[in-house]
Design an enzyme around this catalytic site. Structure first.
Site: not given
Length: 293
Positions: A110, A134, A142, A200, A256-258
């Site tokens: 990162h 993203r 997120s 993303y 999580r949701k993506g």
């Protein structure tokens, strides 16, 4: 909006500030100093991301491509985590553990170009660097939910509210610093053939195309059937199952949701306006644009 209040973070042993940037406590000053001399191998593949922008998704894609191409027998769960990390239950930092890994190594980080190893920030020969980006609104949401899960899981101090987190994110005062400085620092290298930049949102729209692009970048020849198989295995639902069943605690908290556009469930109109304004100020003229839905 009032200036971001970091007092609750300053009193928390979960984060600390090094050279003006806030990091999780498992990123130590010694580890950051070691980046300057980290030895890069000629067949290393680095995945560079700001947190919560597709790190594990790209790791899954890369390891499956390498496996299909006969380059590795390792799965994503066999890979050493973020280069700059060292967890409490590990006797050695990840940059040391990576020295013992078989090639080709897939290195996650990162860090910014200023703090990453020179061999990643300025790659030579056959080193490959994949940068995944993203849109900042979905990234923020997120990242917020991940922070909630992380602090709850490890019984840390009460995490910030969404409003508190948003102020910190906007001001670049949350962990790993300013989102915009991070993405733009790497984006400056877009004309260097050692780098591949993927978004993303584009991956969500056409995953087989993204898999094909990554395979070509890594010089792994795959037929269309193999690409479709990898893309199917790397859909969010399939990848979430892999992460949920990981032997590493932090990976089980990742998915999580993506989805694209989840920011609409959290952002107020004023917050959306403020981040739009920041995007315009930071990104205008850079050639970098994001889809938000």
């Amino acid at each position: 909006m009032a200036e971001a209040d970091t007092s609750f973070l300053d009193d928390d042993d979960f984060t600390h500030v090094i050279n003006g940037i806030r990091y999780p406590r498992f990123v130590t000053e010694a580890n950051l100093e070691a980046m300057a001399t980290f030895d890069i191998r000629d067949d290393d593949i680095a995945i560079v991301t700001f947190p919560k922008t597709g790190t594990n998704w790209m790791l899954e894609i890369v390891t499956k491509i390498l496996s299909a191409g006969g380059r590795t027998d390792a799965s994503s769960d066999d890979m050493v985590g973020k280069l700059e990390f060292q967890y409490d239950d590990e006797p050695r930092p990840h940059h040391v553990m990576l020295q013992e890994c078989a090639s080709p190594r897939v290195i996650l980080t990162h860090l910014t170009p200023d703090t990453a190893p020179p061999g990643i920030a300025h790659p030579q020969n056959n080193v490959k660097v994949i940068v995944v980006m993203r849109n900042p609104k979905d990234t923020a949401v997120s990242y917020f939910h991940f922070g909630q899960k992380l602090r709850s899981h490890f019984a840390r101090k009460t995490p910030p509210s969404w409003d508190e987190f948003f102020q910190l994110f906007l001001a670049g005062k949350y962990t790993f610093g300013c989102y915009f400085d991070h993405v733009l620092g790497w984006w400056q290298k877009r004309d260097d053939p050692h780098f591949l930049f993927l978004k993303y949102e584009d991956m969500k729209q056409d995953l087989p195309k993204a898999v094909k692009t990554v395979a070509a970048f890594l010089q792994v020849k795959l037929d269309d059937a193999s690409i479709e198989t990898i893309a199917h295995a790397c859909t969010f639902s399939n990848m979430k199952s892999t992460l949920d069943n990981s032997r590493y605690e932090d990976r089980t908290l990742m998915a999580r949701k993506g989805i694209v556009g989840d920011w609409k469930t959290m952002f107020t109109e004023e917050q959306s306006r403020l981040l739009d304004s920041k995007c315009k100020k930071k990104l205008e003229g850079t050639g970098l644009q994001f889809n938000f839905e």
